[in-house]
Design a protein around this motif. Structure first.
Motif, PDB file in Angstrom:
ATOM      1  N   UNK A 141      10.084  45.639 -25.266  1.00 32.04           N
ATOM      2  CA  UNK A 141       9.681  46.881 -24.340  1.00 32.04           C
ATOM      3  C   UNK A 141      10.573  47.960 -24.912  1.00 32.04           C
ATOM      4  N   UNK A 142      11.736  47.894 -25.358  1.00 32.29           N
ATOM      5  CA  UNK A 142      12.456  49.281 -25.935  1.00 32.29           C
ATOM      6  C   UNK A 142      13.240  48.502 -27.029  1.00 32.29           C
ATOM      7  N   UNK A 143      13.774  49.286 -28.056  1.00 32.04           N
ATOM      8  CA  UNK A 143      14.696  48.701 -29.075  1.00 32.04           C
ATOM      9  C   UNK A 143      15.583  49.705 -29.078  1.00 32.04           C
ATOM     10  N   UNK A 144      16.899  49.360 -29.913  1.00 35.12           N
ATOM     11  CA  UNK A 144      18.110  50.123 -30.148  1.00 35.12           C
ATOM     12  C   UNK A 144      18.152  50.739 -31.523  1.00 35.12           C
ATOM     13  N   UNK A 183      17.158  45.804 -33.140  1.00 36.23           N
ATOM     14  CA  UNK A 183      18.350  46.688 -33.063  1.00 36.23           C
ATOM     15  C   UNK A 183      19.607  45.897 -32.485  1.00 36.23           C
ATOM     16  N   UNK A 184      20.512  46.573 -31.994  1.00 41.38           N
ATOM     17  CA  UNK A 184      21.699  45.733 -31.691  1.00 41.38           C
ATOM     18  C   UNK A 184      21.858  45.749 -30.272  1.00 41.38           C
ATOM     19  N   UNK A 185      22.459  44.668 -29.691  1.00 41.30           N
ATOM     20  CA  UNK A 185      22.900  44.622 -28.089  1.00 41.30           C
ATOM     21  C   UNK A 185      23.611  45.935 -27.719  1.00 41.30           C
ATOM     22  N   UNK A 186      23.232  46.222 -26.542  1.00 38.95           N
ATOM     23  CA  UNK A 186      24.099  47.632 -25.914  1.00 38.95           C
ATOM     24  C   UNK A 186      24.960  46.940 -24.652  1.00 38.95           C
ATOM     25  N   UNK A 187      25.924  46.909 -24.940  1.00 42.55           N
ATOM     26  CA  UNK A 187      26.871  46.121 -23.799  1.00 42.55           C
ATOM     27  C   UNK A 187      27.608  47.120 -23.026  1.00 42.55           C
TER      28      UNK A 187
END
Length: 202
Positions: A141-144, A183-187
């Motif tokens: 749905x989205x990417x980082x 991409x990377x997780x956004x915590x």
């Protein structure tokens, strides 16, 4: 490949992520990645002492090749059940040769993961809300990139306008962490970053 947050692990392969959620010795795999991903999952599971027989369920966010490439290998190796949205089941079978055994719908809960139907990228694309850790697995749905969230480029989505509406719908949910497939997780600040994206899209 690393532990991300409270029993959630990411296995990276080239440009795509799959996630292992490990609780009480049992595991759920979110997506199956590329054809080359399964050996990486096996190696990582071994490194954290997770027996493959404890992988019970594979939840597939959608049918694209970089999400189902290793699905057949994973099912053959573990006997895990495959869960996906009812609107994606035939597409997944066609793409991977694997039948979906658990047909999901919006609002269903499977192993503490709440299913959020987010069509647009594909008809039966889903996000998974892990209410225990306030983590949202967003598939494509989205990417980082560089700490920011972006919508998937329109040429990759079946219905870009619907995909955008699905992104906005996520703001109704309670979450802190965003776990993207690219991409990377956004915590901790995941919802803030998603709110910033929605503001840009409006």
């Amino acid at each position: 490949m690393a532990h991300v947050y409270r029993g959630i692990h990411v296995v990276k392969d080239s440009y795509v992520n799959v996630y292992l959620i490990v609780r009480n010795g049992k595991a759920i795999l979110v997506d199956a990645g590329l054809e080359s991903t399964w050996p990486r999952v096996v190696g990582y599971a071994s490194s954290i002492g997770l027996a493959l027989r404890n992988l019970r369920i594979i939840v597939v966010t959608h049918h694209h090749r970089d999400h189902v490439g290793s699905l057949k290998k994973a099912v053959e190796a573990t006997g895990a059940l495959v869960a996906a949205h009812v609107d994606e089941a035939e597409l997944i079978k066609s793409a991977s040769g694997v039948s979906v055994s658990i047909a999901l719908r919006d609002g269903d809960v499977i192993e503490s993961l709440r299913i959020v139907h987010t069509p647009g990228h594909t008809p039966g694309h889903i996000c998974l809300l892990d209410e225990k850790t306030k983590s949202l697995f967003v598939g494509d749905l989205v990417y980082e990139k560089n700490g920011e969230l972006h919508e998937i480029p329109h040429n990759y989505s079946l219905d870009p306008a619907m995909n955008r509406e699905s992104i906005k719908k996520l703001l109704q949910l309670e979450f802190e962490n965003v776990m993207p497939s690219h991409g990377n997780p956004v915590l901790r600040i995941g919802k803030e970053k998603l709110r910033e994206l929605v503001a840009k899209l409006s």
